[in-house]
Every structure is written in C-alpha cells, then in structure tokens.
Design a protein around this motif. Sequence first.
Motif, short mmCIF file in Angstrom:
data_model
loop_
_atom_site.label_atom_id
_atom_site.label_comp_id
_atom_site.label_asym_id
_atom_site.label_seq_id
_atom_site.Cartn_x
_atom_site.Cartn_y
_atom_site.Cartn_z
N ILE A 14 -3.87 -55.87 -14.06
CA ILE A 14 -3.77 -55.96 -12.59
C ILE A 14 -5.13 -55.62 -11.98
O ILE A 14 -5.60 -56.32 -11.07
CB ILE A 14 -2.67 -55.03 -12.05
N ARG A 17 -7.60 -58.41 -12.48
CA ARG A 17 -7.35 -59.57 -11.62
C ARG A 17 -7.57 -59.25 -10.14
O ARG A 17 -7.52 -60.15 -9.31
CB ARG A 17 -5.91 -60.05 -11.82
N ALA A 18 -7.78 -58.00 -9.81
CA ALA A 18 -7.94 -57.61 -8.41
C ALA A 18 -9.19 -58.25 -7.82
O ALA A 18 -10.20 -58.41 -8.49
CB ALA A 18 -8.01 -56.09 -8.30
N LYS A 19 -9.09 -58.60 -6.55
CA LYS A 19 -10.23 -59.20 -5.86
C LYS A 19 -11.09 -58.11 -5.25
O LYS A 19 -10.58 -57.13 -4.71
CB LYS A 19 -9.73 -60.15 -4.78
N VAL A 30 -5.44 -54.96 -4.74
CA VAL A 30 -4.45 -55.20 -5.79
C VAL A 30 -3.11 -55.51 -5.14
O VAL A 30 -2.86 -55.16 -3.99
CB VAL A 30 -4.29 -53.98 -6.73
N ASP A 31 -2.25 -56.17 -5.89
CA ASP A 31 -0.89 -56.46 -5.45
C ASP A 31 -0.08 -55.18 -5.60
O ASP A 31 0.29 -54.78 -6.70
CB ASP A 31 -0.31 -57.59 -6.32
N ALA A 32 0.18 -54.53 -4.47
CA ALA A 32 0.85 -53.23 -4.50
C ALA A 32 2.24 -53.34 -5.11
O ALA A 32 2.67 -52.46 -5.85
CB ALA A 32 0.93 -52.64 -3.09
N GLY A 33 2.95 -54.41 -4.84
CA GLY A 33 4.30 -54.58 -5.40
C GLY A 33 4.26 -54.65 -6.91
O GLY A 33 5.08 -54.04 -7.60
N GLU A 34 3.31 -55.41 -7.42
CA GLU A 34 3.18 -55.55 -8.88
C GLU A 34 2.81 -54.21 -9.52
O GLU A 34 3.39 -53.82 -10.53
CB GLU A 34 2.11 -56.61 -9.20
N ARG A 153 -8.67 -51.62 2.40
CA ARG A 153 -8.20 -52.89 2.96
C ARG A 153 -7.76 -52.70 4.41
O ARG A 153 -8.05 -53.53 5.28
CB ARG A 153 -7.04 -53.43 2.12
#
Length: 174
Positions: A14, A17-19, A30-34, A153
């Motif tokens: 994760i 893959r984070a931007k 990062v996708d907080a849900g994931e 963010r």
Amino acid sequence: MRSIEELLANIDDIMDRAKAVPFSSDKCIVDAGELNAVIDDIRMNLPQEIRQSKAVMSDRDNIIAGATKEADEITAKAQERARAMVNQEAIYKEAKEKAEKIIAAAEEQANEILRGAFTFSDNILLDTENAVNQNLETVRQARKNLRTAVKTRAAANKAARQSEASAAKSDSEE
C-alpha cells in the motif's frame, strides 16, 4: 486467515503504491480504507499469535514434566539397583558408594535435561516475543504514517481551497 507477516507486506505494498504529495519528498497519499482493512486483519491475527505462544508454553511445561519424570525414573532405578546390591557388609559399602554416584549422575542428568528444556522454551518464547514486538512497532509506525499522510492531505486541500477563493475574489474585484 493471513499471517501477520503477509499483512505487514500488504501495508508495504500500500505504501509503495501511495502517490507522493506535491512539493513533499517524504509524504504520500494512501487509501485509508484499504490500510484500515489491513490493520483490522492484523488485530484479528494477534490473538492467534498469542495462542501460539501459549501452545509453546504448554509444550515447555510438557517437556519439563517429561524431564522430571525421566529423572525420577532414573533415580528410582538407581536406588533399586543399590538396594539389590546390599547383601554383605563389603558389598553394601561398595553398593552404597556406587548408588550415590549413580544418583548424583542421575540428578545431574536430570538437571541438564531441565536446563535444556528451559533454555529451549525460553528461546522460543523470546523469539515469539520479539516477533510480536516487531509487528506491533510496524503497526504503530504504519498508523503514524497514515495520520501524517491524512494531515498533509487535509492541509493541501485547505491551501488549494484558499488559493481558489483568493483567485475568485481577485477576479470579482476586477
């Protein structure tokens, strides 16, 4: 159910893959849900790690009990052998000396077995403790990184809104 190591590897994926956050070299989105799903899986797996530790402790107790039983059997055999040798005065004296040596050797052997069982069990428990602590520290660091990413963010979004509002205000004044 995935292992703690697999879940931690998932967190690494994760993060990979984070931007990147614009104008920041150490911040990312990062996708907080994931990430929360992986952290929840880790929480569900920790009780399994604890059960495994308890199983190791039970195995340690069984090893120690077996070693104690073996020591008692060796001691009993040595005492029985010593009694069988007691027929005459000279034989009795010799038998007593041999029995004491056998008992001392048996007790030493039993102590060695107990020390070995303890050392083995202690090492397994130490390894388990270290793994759990390492996994816990990784989870804590992941949570810290997530909080930092969310704050960064949010600040970026706020700055963008303020910039847009400023631009809109300038356009309306002209």
